[in-house]
Design a protein around this motif. Sequence first.
Motif, PDB file in Angstrom:
ATOM      1  N   LYS A  76      -2.936  14.398   3.083  1.00 49.83           N
ATOM      2  CA  LYS A  76      -1.881  15.522   3.164  1.00 49.83           C
ATOM      3  C   LYS A  76      -0.802  14.978   3.962  1.00 49.83           C
ATOM      4  CE  LYS A  76      -5.173  19.098   2.031  1.00 49.83           C
ATOM      5  NZ  LYS A  76      -5.705  20.356   2.678  1.00 49.83           N
ATOM      6  N   PRO A  77       0.760  15.261   3.818  1.00 44.17           N
ATOM      7  CA  PRO A  77       1.754  14.872   4.752  1.00 44.17           C
ATOM      8  C   PRO A  77       1.358  15.569   6.326  1.00 44.17           C
ATOM      9  CG  PRO A  77       2.511  15.643   2.769  1.00 44.17           C
ATOM     10  CD  PRO A  77       1.085  16.096   2.633  1.00 44.17           C
ATOM     11  N   VAL A  78       1.476  14.740   7.242  1.00 41.57           N
ATOM     12  CA  VAL A  78       1.215  15.063   8.663  1.00 41.57           C
ATOM     13  C   VAL A  78       2.603  15.907   9.107  1.00 41.57           C
ATOM     14  CG1 VAL A  78       1.072  14.238  11.020  1.00 41.57           C
ATOM     15  CG2 VAL A  78      -0.289  13.222   9.024  1.00 41.57           C
ATOM     16  N   PHE A  79       3.722  15.428   8.726  1.00 43.26           N
ATOM     17  CA  PHE A  79       5.040  16.124   9.167  1.00 43.26           C
ATOM     18  C   PHE A  79       5.891  16.489   7.885  1.00 43.26           C
ATOM     19  CE2 PHE A  79       3.833  13.457  13.021  1.00 43.26           C
ATOM     20  CZ  PHE A  79       3.592  14.186  13.833  1.00 43.26           C
ATOM     21  N   ASP A  80       6.739  17.720   8.190  1.00 46.33           N
ATOM     22  CA  ASP A  80       7.539  18.084   7.212  1.00 46.33           C
ATOM     23  C   ASP A  80       9.021  17.254   7.463  1.00 46.33           C
ATOM     24  OD1 ASP A  80       5.986  19.898   5.415  1.00 46.33           O
ATOM     25  OD2 ASP A  80       5.881  21.179   7.621  1.00 46.33           O
ATOM     26  N   LYS A  81       9.198  17.112   8.694  1.00 47.06           N
ATOM     27  CA  LYS A  81      10.407  16.393   9.206  1.00 47.06           C
ATOM     28  C   LYS A  81      10.313  15.623  10.308  1.00 47.06           C
ATOM     29  CE  LYS A  81      13.403  19.434   6.301  1.00 47.06           C
ATOM     30  NZ  LYS A  81      14.435  18.814   5.769  1.00 47.06           N
ATOM     31  N   VAL A  82      11.123  14.871  10.404  1.00 43.99           N
ATOM     32  CA  VAL A  82      11.363  13.840  11.682  1.00 43.99           C
ATOM     33  C   VAL A  82      12.589  14.102  12.409  1.00 43.99           C
ATOM     34  CG1 VAL A  82      11.376  11.759  12.527  1.00 43.99           C
ATOM     35  CG2 VAL A  82       9.525  12.235  10.758  1.00 43.99           C
ATOM     36  N   VAL A  83      12.800  14.546  13.355  1.00 48.20           N
ATOM     37  CA  VAL A  83      13.972  14.819  14.194  1.00 48.20           C
ATOM     38  C   VAL A  83      14.322  13.885  15.057  1.00 48.20           C
ATOM     39  CG1 VAL A  83      15.470  16.494  15.347  1.00 48.20           C
ATOM     40  CG2 VAL A  83      13.558  17.342  13.704  1.00 48.20           C
ATOM     41  N   ARG A 125       0.740  -0.974   0.007  1.00 42.08           N
ATOM     42  CA  ARG A 125      -0.003   0.124  -0.012  1.00 42.08           C
ATOM     43  C   ARG A 125       0.909   1.236  -0.068  1.00 42.08           C
ATOM     44  NH1 ARG A 125      -5.290  -0.119   3.433  1.00 42.08           N
ATOM     45  NH2 ARG A 125      -6.021  -0.392   1.595  1.00 42.08           N
ATOM     46  N   PRO A 126       0.686   2.252  -1.035  1.00 38.69           N
ATOM     47  CA  PRO A 126       1.588   3.395  -0.952  1.00 38.69           C
ATOM     48  C   PRO A 126       1.192   4.354   0.221  1.00 38.69           C
ATOM     49  CG  PRO A 126      -0.394   3.371  -2.605  1.00 38.69           C
ATOM     50  CD  PRO A 126      -0.405   2.155  -1.998  1.00 38.69           C
ATOM     51  N   ALA A 127       1.965   5.196   0.713  1.00 38.11           N
ATOM     52  CA  ALA A 127       1.669   6.149   1.731  1.00 38.11           C
ATOM     53  C   ALA A 127       0.471   6.969   1.498  1.00 38.11           C
ATOM     54  CB  ALA A 127       2.827   7.137   1.862  1.00 38.11           C
ATOM     55  N   SER A 128       0.027   7.366   0.426  1.00 43.76           N
ATOM     56  CA  SER A 128      -0.916   8.126   0.075  1.00 43.76           C
ATOM     57  C   SER A 128      -2.015   7.321  -0.796  1.00 43.76           C
ATOM     58  CB  SER A 128      -0.841   9.219  -0.371  1.00 43.76           C
ATOM     59  OG  SER A 128      -0.486   9.370  -1.909  1.00 43.76           O
ATOM     60  N   GLY A 129      -3.181   7.620  -0.661  1.00 41.28           N
ATOM     61  CA  GLY A 129      -4.188   6.887  -1.474  1.00 41.28           C
ATOM     62  C   GLY A 129      -4.544   7.675  -2.800  1.00 41.28           C
ATOM     63  N   LEU A 130      -3.418   8.620  -3.398  1.00 40.96           N
ATOM     64  CA  LEU A 130      -3.795   9.114  -4.457  1.00 40.96           C
ATOM     65  C   LEU A 130      -3.635   8.532  -5.757  1.00 40.96           C
ATOM     66  CD1 LEU A 130      -2.251  12.564  -3.566  1.00 40.96           C
ATOM     67  CD2 LEU A 130      -4.710  11.881  -3.297  1.00 40.96           C
ATOM     68  N   ASN A 131      -2.799   7.231  -5.820  1.00 41.75           N
ATOM     69  CA  ASN A 131      -2.623   6.525  -7.109  1.00 41.75           C
ATOM     70  C   ASN A 131      -3.506   5.374  -7.156  1.00 41.75           C
ATOM     71  OD1 ASN A 131      -1.615   4.710  -8.801  1.00 41.75           O
ATOM     72  ND2 ASN A 131       0.495   5.718  -8.752  1.00 41.75           N
ATOM     73  N   ALA A 132      -4.689   5.392  -7.819  1.00 41.85           N
ATOM     74  CA  ALA A 132      -5.923   4.472  -7.983  1.00 41.85           C
ATOM     75  C   ALA A 132      -5.015   3.293  -8.625  1.00 41.85           C
ATOM     76  CB  ALA A 132      -6.941   4.955  -8.901  1.00 41.85           C
ATOM     77  N   ALA A 176      -1.284  10.087  15.484  1.00 39.90           N
ATOM     78  CA  ALA A 176      -0.584  11.307  14.609  1.00 39.90           C
ATOM     79  C   ALA A 176      -1.329  11.567  13.418  1.00 39.90           C
ATOM     80  CB  ALA A 176       0.834  11.062  14.429  1.00 39.90           C
ATOM     81  N   ARG A 177      -1.840  10.544  12.645  1.00 39.54           N
ATOM     82  CA  ARG A 177      -2.683  10.619  11.322  1.00 39.54           C
ATOM     83  C   ARG A 177      -4.035  11.199  12.012  1.00 39.54           C
ATOM     84  NH1 ARG A 177      -2.618   5.688   9.979  1.00 39.54           N
ATOM     85  NH2 ARG A 177      -1.249   6.010   8.166  1.00 39.54           N
ATOM     86  N   SER A 178      -4.624  10.968  13.010  1.00 40.39           N
ATOM     87  CA  SER A 178      -5.873  11.629  13.062  1.00 40.39           C
ATOM     88  C   SER A 178      -5.829  12.491  13.871  1.00 40.39           C
ATOM     89  CB  SER A 178      -6.732  10.488  14.036  1.00 40.39           C
ATOM     90  OG  SER A 178      -6.119  10.381  15.166  1.00 40.39           O
ATOM     91  N   GLU A 179      -4.794  13.041  14.798  1.00 34.90           N
ATOM     92  CA  GLU A 179      -4.899  14.321  15.727  1.00 34.90           C
ATOM     93  C   GLU A 179      -3.814  15.313  15.080  1.00 34.90           C
ATOM     94  OE1 GLU A 179      -6.940  14.754  18.151  1.00 34.90           O
ATOM     95  OE2 GLU A 179      -7.638  12.795  17.896  1.00 34.90           O
ATOM     96  N   GLY A 180      -2.886  14.751  14.261  1.00 30.56           N
ATOM     97  CA  GLY A 180      -1.868  15.850  13.707  1.00 30.56           C
ATOM     98  C   GLY A 180      -0.920  16.207  14.605  1.00 30.56           C
ATOM     99  N   ALA A 181       0.031  17.238  14.395  1.00 33.28           N
ATOM    100  CA  ALA A 181       1.057  17.609  15.187  1.00 33.28           C
ATOM    101  C   ALA A 181       0.601  18.335  16.453  1.00 33.28           C
ATOM    102  CB  ALA A 181       2.163  18.472  14.287  1.00 33.28           C
ATOM    103  N   GLY A 182       1.632  18.401  17.272  1.00 31.08           N
ATOM    104  CA  GLY A 182       1.436  19.180  18.637  1.00 31.08           C
ATOM    105  C   GLY A 182       1.116  18.482  19.952  1.00 31.08           C
ATOM    106  N   HIS A 183       1.215  16.997  19.793  1.00 27.31           N
ATOM    107  CA  HIS A 183       0.823  16.345  21.114  1.00 27.31           C
ATOM    108  C   HIS A 183       2.306  15.583  21.470  1.00 27.31           C
ATOM    109  CE1 HIS A 183      -3.296  16.701  20.549  1.00 27.31           C
ATOM    110  NE2 HIS A 183      -3.051  16.757  19.109  1.00 27.31           N
ATOM    111  N   LEU A 195       4.288   9.906   6.467  1.00 28.31           N
ATOM    112  CA  LEU A 195       2.885   9.831   7.104  1.00 28.31           C
ATOM    113  C   LEU A 195       1.827  10.496   6.668  1.00 28.31           C
ATOM    114  CD1 LEU A 195       0.832   8.324   8.957  1.00 28.31           C
ATOM    115  CD2 LEU A 195       1.415  10.035  10.606  1.00 28.31           C
ATOM    116  N   HIS A 196       0.795  10.193   6.066  1.00 33.22           N
ATOM    117  CA  HIS A 196      -0.138  11.106   5.417  1.00 33.22           C
ATOM    118  C   HIS A 196      -1.449  11.329   6.122  1.00 33.22           C
ATOM    119  CE1 HIS A 196       2.493  11.062   2.077  1.00 33.22           C
ATOM    120  NE2 HIS A 196       1.632  11.846   1.467  1.00 33.22           N
ATOM    121  N   SER A 197      -2.309  12.407   6.268  1.00 30.85           N
ATOM    122  CA  SER A 197      -3.508  12.456   7.373  1.00 30.85           C
ATOM    123  C   SER A 197      -4.724  11.440   6.482  1.00 30.85           C
ATOM    124  CB  SER A 197      -3.821  13.828   7.383  1.00 30.85           C
ATOM    125  OG  SER A 197      -3.938  14.557   6.278  1.00 30.85           O
TER     126      SER A 197
END
Length: 460
Positions: A330-337, A115-122, A291-298, A324-326
């Motif tokens: 849409k991408p959830v994070f721009d960077k992982v540190v 399965r691809p990271a996003s579901g945009l490619n049918a 993270a997918r459902s709640e997004g950043a900030g936790h 990760l995509h929401s």
Amino acid sequence: MAGPSERAFETAICESLVGSGGYSAVKVGNAADRDDDFSADQGLYTAELFSFIGATQPEEWEKVRRSHSSPDEAQRAFAARLSKEIDSRGTVDVLRHGLVYAGHEKAEIRLAYFRPASGLNADLEAKYHANRLTVTRQLPYEPSSTKTVDVGLFLNGIPVATAEIKNHLTGQTAEDAKAQYRRDRDPRNALLRRAIVHFAVDTEQVFMTTRLSGDSTRFLPFNRGDGDRAGNPARPGYRTGYLWEEVWSRDAWLDLLARFVLSTTDDLGKKVTLFPRYHQWSAVLALVADARSEGAGHSYLVQHSAGSGKSNTIAWLAHRLSSLHSLDDKPVFDKVVVITDRLVLDRQLQETIYQFERTHGVVAKIDQDSKQLAEALTGEHSRIVITTIQKFPHVMKHVEELSSRRYAVIIDEAHSSQTGDSAKEMKKVLGGGTASSDASEASLLAHAEAAEVSLVDEVP
């Protein structure tokens, strides 16, 4: 021969996989009328293999067929080539990257679609659903022998797992299954050496190994933990039902094969397959889902016992969060540190992450100075940044203000990393340049190692 209780347990597992786990068929390997499409010599279900290829890559397969005098000859030649590729590259690599068949025309054949990271490619999504997962009971794995393995799991005809099933009601346990693998299963056998993982299962506990080596075979627990004890908690049905209802279920199992299993080499240069323990797998999935459902900030805290695989959990998590995509793709994070407070970066952590991401520039190791860190944080290429916390107090010299971005921050040794001036500067930098700015959101995912705490499993 399996007793009635053991056969009933085996039947319940296999029927669950087909009934609700997403498997297309249960095959009974020792049935008098069984299909003869399993090759014990090659360890392959050829009918499943070619059904998958024909449904997903007809044009590429036609190139293979044209290189031979008949369809049967093409299939025999391809199966032989696939067997050699699995032996030389390993099952994991072949499933993920396929093979190139050089006949009269070069054909690039995929052996699985994950399965691809996003579901945009049918098209990729459709091919993902075309994967053929099958389970076989009493699989006759050894040529010219009546020996069988209780359960075999296959992906598009390629063996990915075996299991020996025991039932306490027959007086046997997972310990008997371990002994069976050690003393009555030839590690040189095609099926057994190519399957990625082997499970010893009873109604109470699960153990697994990725390498059969006779009496020296080492099994690790694959249990959930029962409060402060080893083992598994009571649940409806069997205590070990999570194995086939959760882990082996179609989407979870394909995801695990695609994004968790690691192929590497040990200190002696031998190939080693790393398969996640249950606590590692479940921790990563829980964090990713939130993270997918709640997004950043936790903020989150993951506690590991000493020796329970903290570095690999961090690596798996970093890799997953970087792509990760929401729910709206849409991408959830721009960077992982990834942050460690050791001056010399943890070599194991770096090498584990590199096992997943071999594309140049995806992982940035900050081993020079704060200017290098600033460039990695502001650049567009590196998705995973590995650094020490000590570099953050000096980053502001090179970065006036980060653009609006979302960061996943994974802190190693959280109990000693989240205090002091360095931690304050890190939060200030990733907060957009000022302590109160909300220009950048960060999710703090901290890992603490506590020798006396084991949340989900015993330490081997």
